[in-house]
Design an enzyme around this catalytic site. Structure first.
Site, PDB file in Angstrom:
ATOM      1  N   LYS A 159       0.845  -1.294  -0.175  1.00  0.00           N
ATOM      2  CA  LYS A 159      -0.089   0.139  -0.175  1.00  0.00           C
ATOM      3  C   LYS A 159       0.909   1.443   0.148  1.00  0.00           C
ATOM      4  O   LYS A 159       0.825   2.119  -0.703  1.00  0.00           O
ATOM      5  CB  LYS A 159      -0.932   0.234   1.327  1.00  0.00           C
ATOM      6  CG  LYS A 159      -2.117   1.240   1.186  1.00  0.00           C
ATOM      7  CD  LYS A 159      -2.488   1.515   2.559  1.00  0.00           C
ATOM      8  CE  LYS A 159      -1.943   2.308   3.451  1.00  0.00           C
ATOM      9  NZ  LYS A 159      -2.526   2.662   4.513  1.00  0.00           N
ATOM     10  N   ASP A 177      -6.851   0.938   1.003  1.00  0.00           N
ATOM     11  CA  ASP A 177      -6.878   1.107   2.480  1.00  0.00           C
ATOM     12  C   ASP A 177      -7.954   0.416   2.831  1.00  0.00           C
ATOM     13  O   ASP A 177      -8.759  -0.006   2.387  1.00  0.00           O
ATOM     14  CB  ASP A 177      -6.533   2.398   2.689  1.00  0.00           C
ATOM     15  CG  ASP A 177      -7.671   3.507   2.575  1.00  0.00           C
ATOM     16  OD1 ASP A 177      -8.627   3.020   1.694  1.00  0.00           O
ATOM     17  OD2 ASP A 177      -7.543   4.439   3.163  1.00  0.00           O
TER      18      ASP A 177
END
Length: 249
Positions: A159, A177
């Protein structure tokens, strides 16, 4: 002498356990799987992101930064923390340490003082010092520009790499997320059991013209409209297309 005879002790009857009721406990109705719902058509996906673009043509990430390095640090610090909380800590930090060398010169102990309001700050301080050292030793002081290289840095995962590649270098990456994961699953756009499944699913269905800003639109949609506990379906831009069976409109 008379012989004494003892009566055998009477055994107390032990009550038998009651047999369990034969009736089985009714099962809760199974939730409808989003993967079983009607898939989105390409025209519907295009419509969704056209609406997002019209409402917010240039969405911005909410983590404050001044260059790719401070963006990298901010994303590492944001794990299990809010952007607002990170920004509050990094405003003063980035005034004194906005490069890998300045961060090393600051040192782990002083860095902890700047970020102590952020969860897991001790571990994060250790990671930021270590990644600063590696950026200097392995990448000439510049934040690397490939996912594999960014993921090799302490405290940085997929991420983090996707956010940095997208925001710092304009790559068409999809950072997943908790907000993007929820929106991808709830709307049925890209159902998946893991962030990677949702990431790949979104990349597959979103047209290339929207990919630069797609993850920002989805994050903002999840943060302010498609809330975890009480989604605001009544003001949702895409409520007519959303596949969520529990939507309130």
């Amino acid at each position: 002498m008379a012989k004494i005879t003892r009566k055998p002790a009477s055994r107390k009857a032990v009550p038998k356990k009651k047999a369990k009721a034969a009736t089985a406990k009714p099962k809760a109705p199974a939730r409808k799987s989003l993967k079983a719902t009607k898939p989105w058509t390409p025209a519907e996906v295009r419509e969704v992101f056209s609406r997002f673009r019209k409402a917010n043509p240039e969405p911005k990430g909410e983590l404050e930064h001044v260059n790719p390095f401070t963006l990298l640090v901010a994303v590492v610090l944001s794990a299990q923390a809010t952007d607002a909380g990170v920004n509050k800590a990094t405003r003063e930090l980035f005034e004194v340490a906005d490069t890998p060398q300045k961060m090393l010169d600051l040192g782990e102990e002083r860095l902890r003082d700047y970020i102590k309001t952020i969860g897991l700050y001790r571990t994060k301080a250790r990671n930021v010092i270590a990644l600063s050292a590696k950026v200097l030793s392995d990448f000439g002081g510049e934040v690397p520009r490939t996912r594999a290289e960014i993921e090799s840095l302490p405290g940085a995962g997929r991420k983090t790499a996707n956010v940095v590649l997208n925001m710092a270098f304009g790559e068409h990456t999809m950072a997943v997320d908790t907000h993007v994961f929820r929106v991808g699953n709830r709307t049925g756009l890209a159902p998946g059991k893991t962030p990677l499944e949702v990431e790949l699913g979104l990349e597959e269905v979103i047209p290339a013209e929207f990919m630069l800003h797609a993850h920002h639109w989805l994050i903002l949609h999840g943060r302010y409209t498609c809330l975890a506990r009480k989604p605001r379906c009544e003001v949702c831009l895409i409520n007519d297309l959303c596949r969520w069976p529990e939507k309130t409109v």
